[in-house]
Design an enzyme around this catalytic site. Structure first.
Site, PDB file in Angstrom:
ATOM      1  N   HIS A  49      -2.796 -17.306   5.558  1.00 27.73           N
ATOM      2  CA  HIS A  49      -3.083 -18.259   6.625  1.00 27.73           C
ATOM      3  C   HIS A  49      -4.250 -19.155   6.246  1.00 27.73           C
ATOM      4  CE1 HIS A  49      -0.302 -16.584   9.524  1.00 27.73           C
ATOM      5  NE2 HIS A  49      -0.723 -15.368   9.215  1.00 27.73           N
ATOM      6  N   LYS A 250       0.699 -15.447  16.762  1.00 26.75           N
ATOM      7  CA  LYS A 250       1.026 -16.764  16.215  1.00 26.75           C
ATOM      8  C   LYS A 250       2.456 -17.207  16.519  1.00 26.75           C
ATOM      9  CE  LYS A 250      -2.283 -15.815  12.564  1.00 26.75           C
ATOM     10  NZ  LYS A 250      -2.460 -14.394  12.932  1.00 26.75           N
ATOM     11  N   CYS A 442      23.356  -2.313  -7.700  1.00 24.41           N
ATOM     12  CA  CYS A 442      22.367  -1.846  -8.686  1.00 24.41           C
ATOM     13  C   CYS A 442      21.819  -0.456  -8.406  1.00 24.41           C
ATOM     14  CB  CYS A 442      21.221  -2.849  -8.827  1.00 24.41           C
ATOM     15  SG  CYS A 442      20.219  -3.013  -7.338  1.00 24.41           S
TER      16      CYS A 442
HETATM   17  C1  LIG Z   1       4.603  -8.491  11.972  1.00 27.99           C
HETATM   18  C2  LIG Z   1       3.395  -8.712  11.121  1.00 27.99           C
HETATM   19  C3  LIG Z   1       3.163  -9.942  10.510  1.00 27.99           C
HETATM   20  C4  LIG Z   1       2.035 -10.158   9.739  1.00 27.99           C
HETATM   21  N1  LIG Z   1       1.902 -11.317   9.049  1.00 27.99           N
HETATM   22  C5  LIG Z   1       0.799 -11.532   8.304  1.00 27.99           C
HETATM   23  C6  LIG Z   1       0.654 -12.703   7.546  1.00 27.99           C
HETATM   24  O1  LIG Z   1       1.579 -13.493   7.415  1.00 27.99           O
HETATM   25  N2  LIG Z   1      -0.510 -12.935   6.922  1.00 27.99           N
HETATM   26  C7  LIG Z   1      -1.548 -12.074   7.025  1.00 27.99           C
HETATM   27  O2  LIG Z   1      -2.613 -12.364   6.496  1.00 27.99           O
HETATM   28  N3  LIG Z   1      -1.413 -10.890   7.648  1.00 27.99           N
HETATM   29  C8  LIG Z   1      -0.264 -10.603   8.286  1.00 27.99           C
HETATM   30  N4  LIG Z   1      -0.097  -9.419   8.927  1.00 27.99           N
HETATM   31  C9  LIG Z   1      -1.157  -8.431   8.867  1.00 27.99           C
HETATM   32  C10 LIG Z   1      -1.171  -7.666   7.555  1.00 27.99           C
HETATM   33  O3  LIG Z   1       0.129  -7.292   7.165  1.00 27.99           O
HETATM   34  C11 LIG Z   1      -2.040  -6.427   7.739  1.00 27.99           C
HETATM   35  O4  LIG Z   1      -3.276  -6.825   8.260  1.00 27.99           O
HETATM   36  C12 LIG Z   1      -2.284  -5.672   6.460  1.00 27.99           C
HETATM   37  O5  LIG Z   1      -1.106  -5.416   5.766  1.00 27.99           O
HETATM   38  C13 LIG Z   1      -2.988  -4.373   6.798  1.00 27.99           C
HETATM   39  O6  LIG Z   1      -3.208  -3.672   5.614  1.00 27.99           O
HETATM   40  P1  LIG Z   1      -3.846  -2.230   5.674  1.00 27.99           P
HETATM   41  O7  LIG Z   1      -4.107  -1.846   4.284  1.00 27.99           O
HETATM   42  O8  LIG Z   1      -4.982  -2.227   6.635  1.00 27.99           O
HETATM   43  O9  LIG Z   1      -2.736  -1.316   6.367  1.00 27.99           O
HETATM   44  P2  LIG Z   1      -1.453  -0.601   5.737  1.00 27.99           P
HETATM   45  O10 LIG Z   1      -0.732  -1.469   4.819  1.00 27.99           O
HETATM   46  O11 LIG Z   1      -0.697  -0.046   6.889  1.00 27.99           O
HETATM   47  O12 LIG Z   1      -2.065   0.576   4.878  1.00 27.99           O
HETATM   48  C14 LIG Z   1      -2.599   1.728   5.455  1.00 27.99           C
HETATM   49  C15 LIG Z   1      -2.243   2.894   4.570  1.00 27.99           C
HETATM   50  O13 LIG Z   1      -2.914   4.051   5.008  1.00 27.99           O
HETATM   51  C16 LIG Z   1      -2.073   5.157   4.807  1.00 27.99           C
HETATM   52  N5  LIG Z   1      -2.531   6.236   5.683  1.00 27.99           N
HETATM   53  C17 LIG Z   1      -2.550   6.251   7.031  1.00 27.99           C
HETATM   54  N6  LIG Z   1      -3.039   7.402   7.476  1.00 27.99           N
HETATM   55  C18 LIG Z   1      -3.341   8.143   6.388  1.00 27.99           C
HETATM   56  C19 LIG Z   1      -3.867   9.450   6.210  1.00 27.99           C
HETATM   57  N7  LIG Z   1      -4.173  10.221   7.246  1.00 27.99           N
HETATM   58  N8  LIG Z   1      -4.041   9.908   4.956  1.00 27.99           N
HETATM   59  C20 LIG Z   1      -3.737   9.131   3.871  1.00 27.99           C
HETATM   60  N9  LIG Z   1      -3.208   7.888   4.006  1.00 27.99           N
HETATM   61  C21 LIG Z   1      -3.026   7.407   5.244  1.00 27.99           C
HETATM   62  C22 LIG Z   1      -0.706   4.618   5.164  1.00 27.99           C
HETATM   63  O14 LIG Z   1       0.340   5.404   4.584  1.00 27.99           O
HETATM   64  C23 LIG Z   1      -0.763   3.218   4.602  1.00 27.99           C
HETATM   65  O15 LIG Z   1      -0.253   3.146   3.286  1.00 27.99           O
HETATM   66  C24 LIG Z   1       1.062  -9.150   9.641  1.00 27.99           C
HETATM   67  C25 LIG Z   1       1.301  -7.906  10.219  1.00 27.99           C
HETATM   68  C26 LIG Z   1       2.476  -7.673  10.924  1.00 27.99           C
HETATM   69  C27 LIG Z   1       2.771  -6.323  11.454  1.00 27.99           C
END
Ligand SMILES: Cc1cc2nc3c(=O)[nH]c(=O)nc-3n(C[C@H](O)[C@H](O)[C@H](O)COP(=O)(O)OP(=O)(O)OC[C@H]3O[C@@H](n4cnc5c(N)ncnc54)[C@H](O)[C@@H]3O)c2cc1C
Length: 485
Positions: A49, A250, A442
């Site tokens: 973004h 958004k 595949c």
């Molecule tokens: C519908 C949607 C659209 C979006 N679009 C955008 C976009 O276009 N642009 C943008 O900038 N952002 C976007 N976002 C936001 C973005 O995808 C997230 O902010 C980002 O991916 C979050 O990353 P994270 O690492 O915090 O979470 P996650 O990717 O969820 O990673 C967290 C990890 O922690 C692990 N975990 C959880 N609990 C434990 C535990 N107890 N022990 C060990 N591991 C654990 C999980 O398995 C997971 O792998 C969007 C989100 C959504 C849902």
């Protein structure tokens, strides 16, 4: 004893780990799934973004704009695809125009470069397929598209190359104060000890925070449903087309992906289940109805798959990044909903710096920020490609016919550090099964390669780790002699 344990191998955990790897500490990422990028980071709009939307003065706005500014150089460093395709936010009435002006002013205050309020005529010149009736638009040329899988995986691989350990299939079940200071992280595979913890657990980040802090957090998972269109639909829009945002986010967008598909979505539906990333017919119907309001004649018959992701919406709707007040050396990355992907580089670099300074870690002199991605023969000239195939025939064996992915690429995806160990891991690294047939052709070949490379039986190959085996047994053995074996 680790210096830092990062809980969660999503884009945020992997970014923090990558930037921490520039310092002299012992760092470990603990992830409950069998691969990185299995949570929200794998199911989102894949946009970087521009940063006009997040409220001025918020952490969301700050990290978004900084992350977006970092992306061009970062994409080169990590060898990942990224393109600034630009975004248009469309208004269809006077009220919408007023909201666009507010967005524009907010964006300017946030430091977003190149923002323009433009007339309908220019909108239709830029994007002829936009629906009739536009009264004006906000144009953000710095908005971009990325591959969220490769971004997360590249952060992770680069962290490994610089000494970070990854403990996959390791769920954290508790965090308590350590007897000799620091923290004890309880996992299903035993206890780990560390001086500092980073909580990057996505929709579970509130649960981990609440284990150590008296100031409780609450995250609501908000589901976003998507439809992905085949390559044949590519070109209906060049830029990311938004509707004017509402209180739920958004709004529904139409965007090209970095791999030349068209993505429609997302909805915004609050759910109770932190694993509830299933699409519903109602959600998809709502999405398709809304899409038609901004772009005409979207070829919805070209939908090749649908999926959903869960936003980690914290009650205050703000990113909570930093050391928890009543839990020293416990650092939160909580409430990282959208624009979390865009913000990941900035959160990573800044949090790593804060943690290194708190722990007294020095900068490494031999840190290697560059990563080389998986070789894509399609990007070579015909001459160079033929040369490659003569040298390494596996690059001449096409396994995924829709996306034209060769055996050589799949082997690289499995063999490299933090390599794929299951079908979805290969898919997220090289796009096998991402095309029109959705792995119909595949999958058996990819399974064979996984089995051979990992030294396991075909019946042990999984789709996404755990119990997700494709093959449950041999048909003839099962029914021989009239009884099941
Ligand atoms: C519908 C949607 C659209 C979006 N679009 C955008 C976009 O276009 N642009 C943008 O900038 N952002 C976007 N976002 C936001 C973005 O995808 C997230 O902010 C980002 O991916 C979050 O990353 P994270 O690492 O915090 O979470 P996650 O990717 O969820 O990673 C967290 C990890 O922690 C692990 N975990 C959880 N609990 C434990 C535990 N107890 N022990 C060990 N591991 C654990 C999980 O398995 C997971 O792998 C969007 C989100 C959504 C849902």
């Amino acid at each position: 004893m680790y210096d830092v344990i990062v809980i969660g191998g999503g884009v945020i955990g992997c970014a923090v780990a990558r930037y921490l790897s520039a310092y002299t500490g012992k760092v470990c990422v603990v992830e409950r799934e069998g691969d990185v990028c299995c949570g929200t980071s794998k199911a989102n709009s894949a946009l970087i973004h521009a940063g006009f939307d997040a409220p001025h003065g918020s952490a969301m706005a700050y990290y978004n704009v900084k992350g977006s500014q970092m992306m061009p150089a970062l994409a080169k460093e990590l060898d990942i695809p990224f393109r600034r395709n630009g975004a248009l936010v469309l208004a269809f009435d006077r009220q919408g125009l007023e909201r666009l002006k507010k967005l524009y002013d907010n964006g300017i205050k946030n430091g977003v470069e190149g923002l323009e309020l433009i007339e309908p005529q220019r909108v239709y010149e830029m994007e002829p397929n936009v629906a009739p009736g536009v009264t004006g638009a906000l144009y953000a040329p710095t908005a971009g598209i990325v591959c969220p899988f490769l971004m997360t995986i590249a952060f992770g691989e680069n962290a490994v190359a610089n000494g970070v350990e990854f403990r996959l299939n390791t769920e954290v079940t508790g965090v308590t104060k350590g007897k000799e200071g620091g923290w004890t992280v309880q996992t299903r595979a035993g206890a780990l000890h560390t001086r500092a913890v980073v909580n990057a657990a996505g929709v579970y980040a509130d649960l981990l925070h609440n284990m150590v802090s008296g100031k409780k957090l609450h995250i609501t998972p908000r589901r976003g449903d998507y439809c992905l269109l085949d390559h044949t639909a590519s070109g209906i829009v060049e830029r990311t087309i938004f509707q004017v945002p509402g209180p739920e986010g958004k709004g529904v967008l139409v965007t090209p992906t970095i791999h030349d598909n068209i993505l429609l979505g997302p909805t915004a539906i609050a759910v109770d289940d932190r694993e509830g990333n299933n699409t519903t017919a109602a959600g998809l119907d709502e999405l398709l109805a809304k899409v038609g309001k901004t772009v005409s004649n979207v070829p919805t018959r070209q939908v090749i798959t649908s999926f959903a992701g869960l936003r980690a919406s914290e009650d205050g709707r703000e990113f909570l990044v930093g050391e928890v007040e009543d839990a020293p050396f416990f650092f939160d990355c909580a409430g990282i909903e959208s624009p979390g992907l865009s913000s990941a580089p900035a959160i990573g670099v800044e949090l790593a710096e804060t943690i290194a300074s708190r722990l007294g870690l020095d900068k490494k002199t031999d840190w290697k920020p560059e990563r080389i991605g998986i070789l894509d023969p399609k990007k070579l000239t015909m001459e160079k490609r033929n040369e490659l195939i003569r040298r390494e025939p596996a690059y001449g064996q096409i396994i995924c016919r829709c996306e034209m992915i060769s055996e050589g690429e799949i082997l690289d995806a499995i063999r490299r550090p933090l390599g794929a160990t299951n079908f979805d891991g290969v898919k997220r690294r090289v796009r096998t099964g991402m095309g029109r047939c959705q792995a119909g052709f595949c999958s058996p070949r990819v399974m064979e390669l996984l089995a051979k490379e990992l030294g396991i039986g075909l019946d042990q190959v999984t789709k996404s780790g755990g119990a997700s085996r494709f093959i449950l047994g041999h048909t003839k053995e099962r029914y021989q002699g009239g009884g099941r074996r």
